[in-house]
Design an enzyme around this catalytic site. Sequence first.
Site, PDB file in Angstrom:
ATOM      1  N   GLY A  17       0.805  -1.220   0.000  1.00 38.00           N
ATOM      2  CA  GLY A  17       0.000   0.000   0.000  1.00 38.00           C
ATOM      3  C   GLY A  17       0.838   1.270   0.000  1.00 38.00           C
ATOM      4  CB  ILE A  18       0.173   4.577   1.616  1.00 38.92           C
ATOM      5  CG1 ILE A  18      -1.207   4.769   0.978  1.00 38.92           C
ATOM      6  CG2 ILE A  18       0.879   5.916   1.763  1.00 38.92           C
ATOM      7  CD1 ILE A  18      -2.238   5.465   1.885  1.00 38.92           C
ATOM      8  CE1 TYR A 147      -8.077   4.232   9.561  1.00 40.30           C
ATOM      9  CE2 TYR A 147      -9.614   5.756   8.531  1.00 40.30           C
ATOM     10  CZ  TYR A 147      -8.377   5.129   8.559  1.00 40.30           C
ATOM     11  OH  TYR A 147      -7.448   5.406   7.578  1.00 40.30           O
ATOM     12  NE  ARG A 188     -10.849  -0.098   4.313  1.00 41.27           N
ATOM     13  CZ  ARG A 188      -9.529   0.021   4.319  1.00 41.27           C
ATOM     14  NH1 ARG A 188      -8.801  -0.787   5.075  1.00 41.27           N
ATOM     15  NH2 ARG A 188      -8.914   0.926   3.584  1.00 41.27           N
TER      16      ARG A 188
HETATM   17  P1  NAD Z   1      -2.583  -1.523   4.054  1.00 37.33           P
HETATM   18  O1  NAD Z   1      -3.610  -1.379   5.125  1.00 37.33           O
HETATM   19  O2  NAD Z   1      -2.972  -2.278   2.830  1.00 37.33           O
HETATM   20  O3  NAD Z   1      -1.281  -2.203   4.666  1.00 37.33           O
HETATM   21  C1  NAD Z   1      -0.992  -2.047   6.017  1.00 37.33           C
HETATM   22  C2  NAD Z   1       0.392  -2.612   6.325  1.00 37.33           C
HETATM   23  O4  NAD Z   1       0.561  -2.487   7.736  1.00 37.33           O
HETATM   24  C3  NAD Z   1       0.575  -4.070   5.981  1.00 37.33           C
HETATM   25  O5  NAD Z   1       1.771  -4.252   5.229  1.00 37.33           O
HETATM   26  C4  NAD Z   1       0.688  -4.739   7.349  1.00 37.33           C
HETATM   27  O6  NAD Z   1       1.510  -5.888   7.360  1.00 37.33           O
HETATM   28  C5  NAD Z   1       1.272  -3.609   8.183  1.00 37.33           C
HETATM   29  N1  NAD Z   1       1.060  -3.769   9.614  1.00 37.33           N
HETATM   30  C6  NAD Z   1      -0.062  -4.175  10.245  1.00 37.33           C
HETATM   31  N2  NAD Z   1       0.150  -4.247  11.566  1.00 37.33           N
HETATM   32  C7  NAD Z   1       1.427  -3.839  11.785  1.00 37.33           C
HETATM   33  C8  NAD Z   1       2.232  -3.702  12.948  1.00 37.33           C
HETATM   34  N3  NAD Z   1       1.749  -4.011  14.161  1.00 37.33           N
HETATM   35  N4  NAD Z   1       3.502  -3.248  12.809  1.00 37.33           N
HETATM   36  C9  NAD Z   1       3.998  -2.959  11.588  1.00 37.33           C
HETATM   37  N5  NAD Z   1       3.286  -3.087  10.437  1.00 37.33           N
HETATM   38  C10 NAD Z   1       2.015  -3.526  10.547  1.00 37.33           C
HETATM   39  O7  NAD Z   1      -2.011  -0.091   3.642  1.00 37.33           O
HETATM   40  P2  NAD Z   1      -2.790   1.269   3.281  1.00 37.33           P
HETATM   41  O8  NAD Z   1      -4.240   1.017   3.001  1.00 37.33           O
HETATM   42  O9  NAD Z   1      -1.951   1.927   2.278  1.00 37.33           O
HETATM   43  O10 NAD Z   1      -2.781   2.092   4.650  1.00 37.33           O
HETATM   44  C11 NAD Z   1      -1.579   2.654   5.164  1.00 37.33           C
HETATM   45  C12 NAD Z   1      -1.945   3.774   6.117  1.00 37.33           C
HETATM   46  O11 NAD Z   1      -2.687   4.763   5.414  1.00 37.33           O
HETATM   47  C13 NAD Z   1      -2.811   3.372   7.314  1.00 37.33           C
HETATM   48  O12 NAD Z   1      -2.420   4.117   8.457  1.00 37.33           O
HETATM   49  C14 NAD Z   1      -4.207   3.783   6.884  1.00 37.33           C
HETATM   50  O13 NAD Z   1      -5.067   4.050   7.970  1.00 37.33           O
HETATM   51  C15 NAD Z   1      -3.887   5.056   6.116  1.00 37.33           C
HETATM   52  N6  NAD Z   1      -4.947   5.439   5.176  1.00 37.33           N
HETATM   53  C16 NAD Z   1      -5.303   4.593   4.184  1.00 37.33           C
HETATM   54  C17 NAD Z   1      -6.332   4.965   3.317  1.00 37.33           C
HETATM   55  C18 NAD Z   1      -6.796   4.055   2.210  1.00 37.33           C
HETATM   56  O14 NAD Z   1      -7.864   4.329   1.622  1.00 37.33           O
HETATM   57  N7  NAD Z   1      -6.064   3.003   1.863  1.00 37.33           N
HETATM   58  C19 NAD Z   1      -6.965   6.198   3.479  1.00 37.33           C
HETATM   59  C20 NAD Z   1      -6.554   7.043   4.512  1.00 37.33           C
HETATM   60  C21 NAD Z   1      -5.532   6.655   5.360  1.00 37.33           C
END
Ligand code: NAD
Length: 243
Positions: A17-18, A147, A188
């Site tokens: 992801g990000i 959240y 999701r």
């Molecule tokens: P994702 O949720 O697909 O991936 C999350 C990553 O976190 C995974 O690689 C997982 O292994 C890792 N992880 C989980 N528990 C962990 C822990 N205890 N220690 C270390 N790593 C751990 O990625 P995403 O959707 O890109 O989200 C990344 C961030 O961006 C999050 O904080 C999320 O809340 C935020 N965010 C995402 C969105 C979206 O729409 N995707 C929007 C707003 C904010």
Amino acid sequence: MADLAGKVVVITAAAQGIGKASALAFAKTGATVHATDINETLLAELAKTPGIKTRKLDVLNDEAVNTAFAEIGRVDVLFNCAGFVHSGSILEMKDGDLDFAFNLNVRAMIRTIRAVLPGMLERGDGSIVNMSSVAGAGKGVPNRFAYGVTKAAVIGLTKAIAADYVGKGIRCNAICPGTVESPSLQDRMHAQGDYEAARAAFIARQPMGRLGTPEEIADLAVYLAGATYTSGQAYNIDGGWSI
Ligand code: NAD
């Protein structure tokens, strides 16, 4: 914008992801990137990229965080990206979910910042970027109580750090994305049963008519890491959701 070449960047939750897109974007600047996550299998792919070192790190574990940062040494940029999305309103939410959300979405940032801040203060230089969300921080979003509460707390945390250390060379900013295409977003959508309907609903809430990409958010993380005249700000990057 500051040149990031030669800087040491640590990213949490960088295996997908990000976080992953950010590791790749920071590596392109010539920085040395420590991409950390709990998923070692996915991290192994990133380890092939020049400039990226990978490390298993569970940001829920105090001891693991302290050990990792002691071993890494100097950190110029910390990107706290780890976070988890729980569904449900205040009445539907389990207390355990709120505890978990606070621990991962908020406390983990406090852990990592406590580990890097003394070194940054010693050098009088450091940039911290925290992952928040438009959901909670910028607007109320249905079905996202835990959240929203925790992502709003990230803004308070960010501003408090910025205020305490603004005169000491430390900057601390937050990123507030809208809906971004990522593996957990895919999960999701699938969890809702009708994948196509869920996807259409997520896109519909973005006035630009599409989901964001991890690379777009990564560009903002790189910008904020090197933005030398800004601190304590929360940046929406959300396809117009918060207009
Ligand atoms: P994702 O949720 O697909 O991936 C999350 C990553 O976190 C995974 O690689 C997982 O292994 C890792 N992880 C989980 N528990 C962990 C822990 N205890 N220690 C270390 N790593 C751990 O990625 P995403 O959707 O890109 O989200 C990344 C961030 O961006 C999050 O904080 C999320 O809340 C935020 N965010 C995402 C969105 C979206 O729409 N995707 C929007 C707003 C904010």
